[in-house]
Enzyme design. Structure first.
Site, PDB file in Angstrom:
ATOM      1  N   THR A 124      -5.761  -3.889  12.561  1.00 16.71           N
ATOM      2  CA  THR A 124      -4.728  -3.083  13.188  1.00 16.71           C
ATOM      3  C   THR A 124      -5.287  -1.765  13.709  1.00 16.71           C
ATOM      4  O   THR A 124      -6.280  -1.241  13.180  1.00 16.71           O
ATOM      5  CB  THR A 124      -3.612  -2.780  12.170  1.00 16.71           C
ATOM      6  OG1 THR A 124      -2.723  -1.782  12.688  1.00 16.71           O
ATOM      7  CG2 THR A 124      -4.193  -2.237  10.868  1.00 16.71           C
ATOM      8  N   TYR A 147      -1.245   1.465   4.067  1.00 15.13           N
ATOM      9  CA  TYR A 147      -1.377   0.202   4.805  1.00 15.13           C
ATOM     10  C   TYR A 147      -2.687   0.167   5.577  1.00 15.13           C
ATOM     11  O   TYR A 147      -3.462  -0.801   5.486  1.00 15.13           O
ATOM     12  CB  TYR A 147      -0.198   0.036   5.764  1.00 15.13           C
ATOM     13  CG  TYR A 147      -0.397  -1.043   6.803  1.00 15.13           C
ATOM     14  CD1 TYR A 147      -0.441  -2.384   6.452  1.00 15.13           C
ATOM     15  CD2 TYR A 147      -0.567  -0.707   8.155  1.00 15.13           C
ATOM     16  CE1 TYR A 147      -0.645  -3.378   7.415  1.00 15.13           C
ATOM     17  CE2 TYR A 147      -0.760  -1.688   9.117  1.00 15.13           C
ATOM     18  CZ  TYR A 147      -0.805  -3.015   8.742  1.00 15.13           C
ATOM     19  OH  TYR A 147      -1.004  -3.986   9.690  1.00 15.13           O
TER      20      TYR A 147
END
Length: 313
Positions: A124, A147
């Site tokens: 990501t 995250y």
């Protein structure tokens, strides 16, 4: 070719499965974690099951007999994980370390024993943190959220299994993917649903933050472009979109499409999210021949159509 796709019932994973099934046998694994309702994911899997070349396994990567599964496949697309920046703080962090780091390590252990031709890990843009201008793959990652930290940790795991055991890894860093089947907690899905139901639109920050938005079909094209590409082994690629925009600009576009004025409610900026993202995709263009072609206007139109059908509006 037999290809394993983890996270097969998810937003991106299900689209990747559909594309792969045109030419390959696919084994899909999912344990239905995350914010998307299970019934939606089950409907997606039911559609995939209609393909003769699709094999479905419901289960957790932490408990499945991965050795038996991995030895049957040629390529692995590892898309499974716990998504979301805002929910990765506090006690929820345990879910992120478990499903993002530990599950990846267990899958890599199986690859060490039964080495596939390729192991593609989907990461990501959250690993980059706050940066200015276009970011390229050599930019030092400084994630702002738990995250992002777990995804970066998994990237490092991939690299050490590649260097120590010869696992042929490739890492893809996705930039804000949107389109049909997008998770209900993601911005575009929320905005469209809230507008359709005449609910206030909740905006974190002042709306001037910008994102490099990537339509799902472009994301899938970039994801499949590494398949069978020897030049992709050991490399990391940004998978970004055709254009950037601010959140306020996106909402203005949605107002025109839906024919309603949005009741905008601005909230405090979310902790752990960068102000701007912008992908330098020149490496993917050069090595993968990656070329996103869906405009934000067209992509939003398709997502509005999907959200209308999903909620009967």
């Amino acid at each position: 070719m037999n290809i394993l796709v983890t996270g097969a019932a998810g937003f991106i994973g299900s689209h990747v499965c559909e594309a792969l099934l045109q030419h390959h046998h696919v084994i899909g694994i999912d344990c239905f974690i995350g914010p998307t309702p299970k019934k939606w994911k089950e409907k997606t899997i039911d559609t995939l099951k209609k393909h003769d070349r699709f094999t479905w396994i419901e289960g957790d990567l932490l408990s499945l007999p991965l050795d038996n599964i991995v030895k049957r496949v040629d390529v692995i697309y590892h898309l499974a994980g716990m998504p979301g920046v805002r929910t990765s703080w506090g006690t929820s962090f345990d879910l992120y370390t478990t499903h993002n780091i530990l599950a990846t390590q267990r899958l890599l252990e199986a690859c060490k024993q039964h080495r596939p031709k390729q192991f593609i890990y989907t990461s990501t843009s959250s690993v980059y943190g706050e940066k200015h201008g276009r970011v390229h793959e050599q930019t030092t990652p400084t994630p702002l959220s738990p995250y992002g930290i777990t995804k970066l940790a998994s990237e490092h795991l991939c690299h050490v299994y590649g260097s120590e055991f010869g696992v042929p890894i490739t890492i893809l860093r996705y930039f804000t993917v949107y389109g049909p089947r997008q998770r209900p907690d993601m911005a575009f899905h929320r905005f469209i649903r809230q507008m359709l139901f005449d609910e206030p639109i909740t905006i974190f920050g002042d709306g001037t933050q910008t994102r490099d938005f990537t339509y799902i079909s472009d994301c899938v094209d970039g994801t499949l472009a590494v398949l069978g590409n020897d030049k992709a082994i050991g490399e990391t690629f940004n998978i970004g979109g055709k254009e950037r925009a601010s959140i306020n600009d996106v909402i203005a576009t949605l107002e025109e499409m839906i024919g309603k004025r949005a009741n905008k409610q601005y909230m405090n900026q979310a902790i752990g999210e960068p102000k701007h993202t912008w992908a330098d995709i020149s490496k993917a263009e050069r090595i993968l021949s990656y070329a996103p072609n869906v405009s934000l206007q067209e992509g939003l139109r398709r997502e509005v159509e999907y959200i209308r059908s999903l909620y009967g509006r």
